[in-house]
Design a protein around this motif. Structure first.
Motif, short mmCIF file in Angstrom:
data_model
loop_
_atom_site.label_atom_id
_atom_site.label_comp_id
_atom_site.label_asym_id
_atom_site.label_seq_id
_atom_site.Cartn_x
_atom_site.Cartn_y
_atom_site.Cartn_z
N GLU A 157 0.92 -1.02 0.09
CA GLU A 157 0.02 0.19 0.10
C GLU A 157 0.86 1.13 -0.04
O GLU A 157 2.24 1.06 0.43
CB GLU A 157 -0.85 0.14 1.15
N ARG A 189 0.45 -6.73 -4.32
CA ARG A 189 0.13 -7.76 -3.24
C ARG A 189 0.03 -8.97 -4.06
O ARG A 189 -0.53 -9.33 -5.01
CB ARG A 189 -1.48 -7.49 -2.99
N GLU A 191 -1.89 -11.44 -4.42
CA GLU A 191 -3.35 -12.02 -4.20
C GLU A 191 -3.31 -13.76 -4.51
O GLU A 191 -2.72 -14.00 -5.49
CB GLU A 191 -4.15 -11.45 -5.22
N PHE A 199 -9.68 -5.91 -11.57
CA PHE A 199 -10.22 -5.57 -10.45
C PHE A 199 -9.40 -5.81 -9.59
O PHE A 199 -9.06 -5.12 -8.43
CB PHE A 199 -11.62 -6.25 -10.35
N ARG A 200 -8.91 -6.96 -9.52
CA ARG A 200 -7.94 -7.54 -8.23
C ARG A 200 -6.70 -7.97 -8.89
O ARG A 200 -6.92 -9.37 -9.51
CB ARG A 200 -8.58 -8.59 -7.49
N THR A 201 -5.60 -7.66 -9.11
CA THR A 201 -4.48 -7.80 -9.58
C THR A 201 -3.25 -7.84 -8.72
O THR A 201 -3.53 -7.45 -7.45
CB THR A 201 -4.11 -7.03 -11.00
N PHE A 204 -0.73 -3.02 -8.90
CA PHE A 204 -2.04 -2.26 -9.21
C PHE A 204 -1.55 -0.72 -8.62
O PHE A 204 -0.39 -0.65 -8.06
CB PHE A 204 -3.37 -2.78 -8.68
N GLN A 206 -2.48 2.63 -6.63
CA GLN A 206 -3.35 3.18 -5.62
C GLN A 206 -3.50 4.68 -5.63
O GLN A 206 -2.56 5.37 -5.87
CB GLN A 206 -3.16 2.80 -4.12
N GLU A 208 -3.96 7.28 -2.37
CA GLU A 208 -4.45 7.52 -1.02
C GLU A 208 -4.10 8.67 -0.47
O GLU A 208 -3.01 9.44 -0.94
CB GLU A 208 -3.70 6.41 -0.31
N GLU A 273 -15.80 -3.03 -3.82
CA GLU A 273 -15.39 -1.74 -3.57
C GLU A 273 -14.44 -1.32 -4.43
O GLU A 273 -13.80 -1.80 -5.55
CB GLU A 273 -14.39 -2.41 -2.45
N LEU A 274 -14.75 0.01 -4.49
CA LEU A 274 -13.82 0.95 -5.32
C LEU A 274 -12.70 1.67 -4.42
O LEU A 274 -11.69 2.01 -4.57
CB LEU A 274 -14.54 2.13 -6.04
N GLU A 313 -8.39 8.05 6.45
CA GLU A 313 -7.62 7.80 5.09
C GLU A 313 -8.75 7.44 4.35
O GLU A 313 -9.24 6.35 4.25
CB GLU A 313 -6.91 6.58 5.48
N GLY A 317 -8.30 2.91 -5.47
CA GLY A 317 -7.58 1.93 -6.56
C GLY A 317 -7.67 2.82 -7.74
O GLY A 317 -8.71 2.88 -8.08
N ARG A 320 -8.65 0.02 -10.54
CA ARG A 320 -10.07 -0.53 -10.27
C ARG A 320 -11.19 0.59 -10.60
O ARG A 320 -12.04 0.24 -11.42
CB ARG A 320 -9.97 -0.62 -8.95
N1 GAP Z 1 -4.13 1.92 3.14
C1 GAP Z 1 -5.31 1.21 2.97
C2 GAP Z 1 -5.50 0.18 1.91
O1 GAP Z 1 -4.69 -0.02 0.98
P1 GAP Z 1 -7.21 -1.44 0.82
O2 GAP Z 1 -8.80 -1.26 0.85
O3 GAP Z 1 -6.41 -2.61 1.19
O4 GAP Z 1 -6.67 -0.08 2.00
C3 GAP Z 1 -7.33 0.59 -0.97
O5 GAP Z 1 -6.95 -0.79 -0.68
C4 GAP Z 1 -7.89 0.20 -2.56
O6 GAP Z 1 -6.86 -0.28 -3.35
C5 GAP Z 1 -9.11 -0.62 -2.65
O7 GAP Z 1 -10.16 -0.11 -2.47
C6 GAP Z 1 -8.81 -0.91 -3.98
O8 GAP Z 1 -9.65 0.01 -5.11
C7 GAP Z 1 -7.39 -0.88 -4.21
N2 GAP Z 1 -6.86 -2.38 -4.41
C8 GAP Z 1 -6.45 -3.13 -3.37
N3 GAP Z 1 -6.17 -4.12 -3.63
C9 GAP Z 1 -6.15 -4.38 -4.80
C10 GAP Z 1 -5.73 -5.35 -5.86
N4 GAP Z 1 -5.13 -6.40 -5.66
N5 GAP Z 1 -5.91 -4.94 -7.42
C11 GAP Z 1 -6.39 -3.75 -7.73
N6 GAP Z 1 -6.90 -2.94 -6.87
C12 GAP Z 1 -6.65 -3.11 -5.39
#
Ligand code: GAP
Length: 456
Positions: A157, A189, A191, A199-201, A204, A206, A208, A273-274, A313, A317, A320
């Motif tokens: 993050e 991450r 994943e 959407f989930r990779t 990616f 962020q 923040e 979630e966005l 905070e 993403g 996403r």
């Molecule tokens: N600092 C807090 C934090 O990182 P999170 O909900 O884990 O919170 C924030 O991540 C945003 O990052 C998510 O709402 C999403 O939009 C994006 N995100 C998290 N993991 C992701 C992934 N594996 N692939 C794409 N976007 C991701």
């Protein structure tokens, strides 16, 4: 997490495939390393995708930093030492429960399985191993020696970069709570089950922002940022009925959070979630202060009080969100063929002008060499102001359709009359109406059109 059953009936189940196909066909997103058979769940952003993603990030930066006096930017390192992740709690608890199917050897995230007894890959019953906690951080070594002392992590993050720079920013920026630090950048991450296109990779981007506030103001700012962040998506054209703000219940809350709400979008598979807006209390600054030995507090000269600021905070993403903008913008409609009156179906991405990759397409009516100099002149006139496409091949009707699929708000056509009257035809993407505009007025005209939907 709510599933597709929560989705209104109007949700289009084919939308996902349509958007993924369009992304490949029109150069938004390509599977990574495609000529080598692809690299699972990584994607490359093509000529259109890179513009879309930049526009998402620039719109976020504009609203979070440029239009505010209380937020400053940061660009911290991606490679980071274990000490940061020990303090933040990620080394100990940034984990997902992993199970293997003993029958087909596929791996799954246990909490995301629809049925905890049936393998979604091979259908075997009760074939899962016991769940073990799998840490999602990518570990590597900095420098030539691969020993424990050289261990580094790719940040999962961007947030921690802002906490560890709190003191630097406080001392150099002349800001005092309430103030924020904002950052856009890549996170990584590992994943277990990347899914649903971008959407989930595992890699990616962020967007923040850590907003540091006096402890007794945290709840108020949390409510404020929930509303602000929800409105950002609405202002950029996502219909309100495709968005919702959902508060986490107690079991869902992260270890650091006393309150979290997600901005959710109605994806083709249901609400998801966005962005998360979290009330993180003083967890992060206290943890980094304890682990580093540095004092990470604030002395308020007005009250004579010293305190550790609380943090609200909003964490979104970018990749996403770009996908959500694509899904929300996608439309198909029956239209009269332009200039011929016969019916045809067109695909159009109805992006907000800020999000649209190209703002204007410059289209000479034909490749006739008499049109080339004035067409180049028009392009040169517009390029300093707008991101432009230039396209001179194929029939004009097909080129309009192509621009509709790219989401370009305005097409400017140069024809033989232009040589005499120094005017061009401007075509509106959504209404398909056409207007003749003198070249001398063109920039002002387009600027007015492209900003007419701005809330601020
Ligand atoms: N600092 C807090 C934090 O990182 P999170 O909900 O884990 O919170 C924030 O991540 C945003 O990052 C998510 O709402 C999403 O939009 C994006 N995100 C998290 N993991 C992701 C992934 N594996 N692939 C794409 N976007 C991701």
């Amino acid at each position: 997490m709510p599933d597709a059953a929560d989705a209104p009936a109007a949700n289009d189940p084919e939308l996902f495939d349509k958007v993924v196909n369009l992304c490949k066909r029109r150069g938004f997103v390509f599977p990574s390393a495609e000529i080598y058979g692809g690299f699972r769940s990584t994607y490359d952003y093509g000529p259109l995708g890179v513009l879309l993603l930049r526009n998402v990030k620039e719109s976020w930066w504009r609203s979070m930093v440029q239009l505010r006096h209380d937020v400053v930017g940061l660009d911290a390192a991606i490679l980071s030492p274990p000490a940061i992740w020990a303090a933040s709690g990620h080394l100990a608890s940034f984990t997902d429960p992993l199970v293997d199917c003993r029958n087909c050897n596929e791996r799954f995230r246990f909490d995301k399985l629809k049925d905890h007894h049936v393998c979604p890959n091979c259908g075997a019953r009760d074939s899962f191993t016991g769940a073990r906690q799998f840490n999602l951080m990518f570990k590597t070594h900095a420098g030539p020696v691969e020993n424990e002392g050289a261990v580094a992590y790719l940040r999962p993050e961007t947030a921690q970069g802002m906490f560890v720079n709190f003191k630097n920013v406080l001392e150099t920026s002349r800001k005092r709570p309430p103030f924020g630090i904002a950052q856009i950048g890549k996170s990584f991450r590992n994943e277990i089950t990347p899914q649903n296109f971008v959407f989930r990779t595992r890699e990616f981007e962020q967007m923040e922002m850590e907003y540091f506030v006096p402890p007794d103001e945290a709840e108020r700012w949390y409510e404020y940022w929930c509303q602000e962040r929800f409105q950002w998506y609405v202002d950029l054209g996502i219909p309100k009925d495709k968005l919702r703000l959902r508060a986490h219940d107690a079991e869902e809350l992260s270890h650091y959070s006393s309150g979290t709400s997600d901005v959710e979008f109605l994806f083709p598979w249901g609400w998801d979630e966005l962005e998360g807006i979290a009330n993180r209390g003083d967890y992060d600054l206290t943890a980094h202060s304890t682990h580093s030995g540095e004092r990470l507090d604030y002395f308020d000269p007005a009250t004579g009080e010293r305190y550790i600021p609380h943090v609200v905070e909003p964490a979104a993403g970018a990749t996403r969100t770009a996908m959500a903008f694509l899904m929300a913008a996608y439309d198909e409609e029956e239209v009269a063929r332009e200039g011929q009156g016969k019916g045809e179906r067109r695909v159009v991405l109805r992006f907000h002008p800020r999000i649209a990759p190209y703002k204007v397409a410059v289209l000479p009516l034909s490749k006739n060499e008499r049109l080339v100099p004035v067409s180049r002149e028009v392009l040169g006139l517009l390029q300093p102001h707008f991101m432009c496409d230039y396209d001179e091949t194929q029939a004009i009707g097909r080129r309009y359709r192509r621009q509709d699929e790219l989401g370009t708000p305005y097409c400017v056509t140069i024809d033989f009359d232009t040589l005499d009257d120094r005017a061009v035809t401007v075509r509106d993407r959504d209404s398909m109406d056409q207007e003749r505009i003198p070249l001398d007025d063109l920039v002002r005209y387009l600027e007015g059109k492209l900003t007419s939907s701005e809330a601020s």
